[in-house]
Scaffold this active site. Structure first.
Site, PDB file in Angstrom:
ATOM      1  N   HIS A 492      81.652   8.754  48.264  1.00 48.29           N
ATOM      2  CA  HIS A 492      80.528   9.493  47.618  1.00 48.29           C
ATOM      3  C   HIS A 492      80.819   9.441  46.056  1.00 48.29           C
ATOM      4  CE1 HIS A 492      77.520  13.074  46.888  1.00 48.29           C
ATOM      5  NE2 HIS A 492      78.011  13.053  45.911  1.00 48.29           N
ATOM      6  N   GLU A 493      81.882   9.732  45.563  1.00 51.79           N
ATOM      7  CA  GLU A 493      82.057   9.532  43.965  1.00 51.79           C
ATOM      8  C   GLU A 493      82.165   8.188  43.492  1.00 51.79           C
ATOM      9  OE1 GLU A 493      81.824  12.032  42.527  1.00 51.79           O
ATOM     10  OE2 GLU A 493      81.983  13.430  43.951  1.00 51.79           O
ATOM     11  N   HIS A 496      78.518   7.179  42.843  1.00 53.36           N
ATOM     12  CA  HIS A 496      78.169   7.742  41.472  1.00 53.36           C
ATOM     13  C   HIS A 496      78.629   6.704  40.448  1.00 53.36           C
ATOM     14  CE1 HIS A 496      76.132  11.299  42.141  1.00 53.36           C
ATOM     15  NE2 HIS A 496      77.238  12.066  42.754  1.00 53.36           N
ATOM     16  N   HIS A 499      76.758   3.590  40.226  1.00 51.48           N
ATOM     17  CA  HIS A 499      75.460   3.766  39.557  1.00 51.48           C
ATOM     18  C   HIS A 499      75.895   3.612  37.997  1.00 51.48           C
ATOM     19  CE1 HIS A 499      71.676   6.318  39.555  1.00 51.48           C
ATOM     20  NE2 HIS A 499      71.197   5.343  39.092  1.00 51.48           N
TER      21      HIS A 499
END
Length: 719
Positions: A492-493, A496, A499
């Site tokens: 998940h991190e 990020h 991105h």
């Protein structure tokens, strides 16, 4: 690919002392204020207006950098000195930020650019988008308010920044103040890794007690070895809640965790002050409402949603309640399953502190799966290598570790460079993944430094970010062994992080995650989790820590089968948090503490299917909304999950490692950052508006209710 590029502009953490950072922040504010002081209302033309805007952006780099470093250290290495400097600067930063947002000559520069439609049309999309977002920010900073109301707005902003920091302090201090030495009979059921965590917490407890004078060295020497101590740090807490047979211990831990920073928490900080957040919460809500009224909104939820994809409070509430209706039949089945197994373990009345424990028993029985049994198959080095292999296949990027070549804030921190397929350097990132004292709980990505170019001074910088977790550390000579939940958090991190790092935008305000609507910013992170649920992805991230064997097929099948285990109850829990957040910020007049608790109880009655103890004070530790950026925005997790599930369904159609689809996602979503609206980016990738179908299917709700009816409503609402 060996040297460290100067364009990364890495920090020398060895010299980044609180006092030095404080001086840098103050100097940066002074320089920026001097520029604003010299700015007059006179503007020659649109070109000179743009030059002024870009010059001011560049001046602010120094502030972004120095304050970014200090804020980061306050989150990962908090101590009295760092905290004092951080908090002392908050009013100065707030005053500066308000001045910028209300500075009429600067505002006029932006208006001049936009009003010259021919000139504005010649700007690159990223620049024009940044200018449009800046104008909206001016409006939300009170630029149009009369002088007296601007001063009131500034005072509110300053007070809010201080209150949010204090709220966060109280949660951290309350978490770390709790320590419970355990007796032998309380250890039944705990796993080997859980006991190792408790023993490690025991050693830390001895050091703290000795340093504070509570125990002498002679006292310490009388304590058994290993000495098991329970704490509220997440790895320890979860080890107990999931595996401890002692029901009283689980209830004690649960009560301590859900009453942190509340009227039931009798701990104090170093100054002897109460850690109760009750009054702070009501103050924050009152000030946010005052701010909303000054800006012409009915409530703070409207302020929050004015910068998001969702149009209004009613739309978000309808989305949440509809999703709750979809999830409830499955959630009731989930609860019935837990209650059945609870009775098998002599628990006639299932309580909140039993759910994780019984859920683990169900997994072992129904799916032949134990988190502890699969933990050895996910050693952190293997997971990281596999994660990097996955993104290389998806996006053609390569990762190189350079930890020993750079300065780091803690010996556990690792540093990596990210390269494109042609060995072109894209950026750098740090991993700080283990729980420790002085570190804020949870996991997050901090986009510390954006991609940015300023040709006038030949300045170029590449994106750099910090990815932080609180995983189980390496113990007993073995590397950190992750649960699958921790694997998902890492993915998940990293989503990020990609991105932030893969952006090709060089206008800092809309590069990477900057400028992306808050309810879309979770799209790339939740999207990345899918590869940790896929058999082909799992094969790349798993091998037994001792034998190197891959995850056996029976355990792989069990892990995949358990994906939607308890998904109904988990979805309702997230909706409960999101709806509570939305309603307390949408209420006028602002709620006091009793009103906050009453609202939470009402939401629980509407949404939850399991009774919550009366003493539960979850809201007092809800840092996302009281100390983070999620106020009236916690719904973003579910909103973005809809987008993420629908985006991944394209990979399901084309092949989850299809390089053409990966390239399309990189170019349509990851590379463009906030330079276009999130709705545009999503539709450019998917070729249509978002649909709820994939979310319901991925969550196991597709047979709960008529999907078509839900889709007709939610497709319109979601984007």
């Amino acid at each position: 690919m060996t040297s460290i590029s100067s364009d990364l502009r890495l920090v020398d953490f060895a010299t980044a002392t609180p006092s030095m950072l404080q001086a840098q922040v103050i100097n940066a504010i002074d320089s920026a204020n001097a520029f604003l002081d010299a700015m007059t209302d006179t503007i020659d033309n649109s070109t000179s207006a743009l030059e002024d805007v870009m010059t001011f952006d560049h001046i602010n780099l120094a502030l972004d950098r120095s304050w970014g470093i200090l804020s980061h250290l306050n989150s990962v290495m908090s101590n009295n000195e760092i905290r004092h400097v951080h908090h002392e600067l908050l009013p100065k930063l707030s005053a500066y930020g308000t001045r910028v947002g209300q500075h009429q000559p600067l505002f006029n520069r932006y208006q001049t650019i936009v009003n010259d439609t021919a000139f504005f049309a010649t700007l690159e999309p990223a620049r024009s988008r940044a200018i449009e977002l800046a104008l909206r920010s001016f409006e939300l900073s009170g630029v149009a308010l009369p002088k007296a109301e601007q001063e009131k707005f500034a005072a509110i902003q300053s007070k809010l920044s201080t209150l949010s920091a204090t709220f966060s302090d109280h949660v951290l201090d309350a978490t770390q103040a709790f320590a419970l030495p355990l007796q032998e009979e309380q250890l039944a059921g705990l796993t080997e890794s859980g006991l190792a965590l408790l023993a490690d917490a025991g050693e830390q407890y001895k050091v703290r007690q000795l340093a504070s004078g509570v125990l002498t060295q002679a006292d310490i020497e009388t304590l058994p070895t290993p000495y098991y101590v329970a704490s509220l740090n997440i790895p320890v807490y979860l080890a107990i809640m999931t595996h401890a047979d002692n029901c009283d211990l689980r209830e004690t831990m649960y009560r301590a965790y859900v009453t942190r920073a509340s009227e039931f928490d009798k701990h104090t900080n170093a100054k002897g002050e109460s850690l109760n957040n009750a009054d702070i919460m009501s103050q924050i809500l009152s000030l946010r409402e005052q701010k909303a009224k000054l800006l012409g909104f009915d409530n703070y939820a409207e302020v929050s949603l004015s910068t998001k994809m969702a149009d209004n409070v009613a739309e978000v509430e309808a989305f949440l309640r509809d999703l709750a209706e979809q999830a409830t039949p499955t959630a009731k089945q989930d609860l019935a399953q837990l209650q059945k197994y609870a009775k098998n373990h002599s628990i006639d009345d299932l309580q909140s502190w039993d759910s994780a424990y019984i859920a683990e028993k169900v997994k072992q029985s129904e799916f032949s799966l134990s988190q502890e049994e699969i933990r050895p198959y996910f050693p952190l080095p293997k997971v990281i290598d596999g994660l990097f292999a996955i993104v290389e296949r998806l996006y053609g990027i390569k990762v190189q570790e350079k930890s020993e070549s750079v300065s780091r804030w803690h010996e556990d921190v690792r540093f990596y460079q990210l390269f494109d397929a042609d060995d072109h350097l894209l950026g750098g990132f740090y991993f700080d993944l283990f729980a420790r004292s002085g570190k804020r709980g949870g996991a997050w990505m901090s986009g510390f430094q954006s991609r940015y170019t300023y040709d006038e001074q030949d300045h170029q910088q590449l994106p750099v970010c910090f990815m932080v977790g609180n995983f189980t550390p390496a113990l007993a000579g073995k590397p950190s062994l992750l649960t699958h939940d921790e694997v998902l958090t890492l993915f998940h991190e990293f989503g990020h992080g990609l991105h932030h790092l893969l952006t090709q935008v060089t206008v800092g305000d809309v590069a990477g995650v900057n400028g992306v609507e808050w309810d879309a910013v979770e799209l790339p992170s939740q999207f990345m989790e899918n590869w940790a649920w896929d058999a082909e992805g799992i094969a790349l991230i798993s091998s037994h820590v001792e034998t190197g064997e891959p995850l056996p097929k029976d355990k792989l099948d069990a892990l995949l089968a358990v994906k939607n285990f308890q998904s109904g109850m988990q979805t309702l829990r997230q909706i409960e948090f999101a709806l509570f957040d939305l309603l307390i910020h949408g209420h006028s007049p602002a709620l006091d503490y009793d009103g906050v608790l009453a609202t939470l109880n009402t939401v629980r009655n509407d949404i939850s299917i399991m009774q919550t103890p009366d003493y539960n004070r979850f809201a007092n530790g809800f840092s996302h909304i009281f100390a983070g950026g999620y106020a009236a925005g916690y719904y973003s997790y579910k909103w973005a999950e809809l987008l993420s599930a629908d985006a991944f369904s394209k990979f399901e159609e084309d092949g989850i490692f299809n390089p053409a689809t990966g390239k399309a996602f990189r170019e349509s979503v990851l590379s463009v950052g906030g330079s276009f609206p999130a709705k545009t980016n999503f539709e450019n990738f998917r070729g249509r508006s978002a649909s709820i179908d994939a979310l319901l299917r991925h969550s196991g709700f597709d047979s709960s209710k008529n999907i078509n009816a839900a889709n007709a409503q939610t497709t319109q609402e979601a984007v």
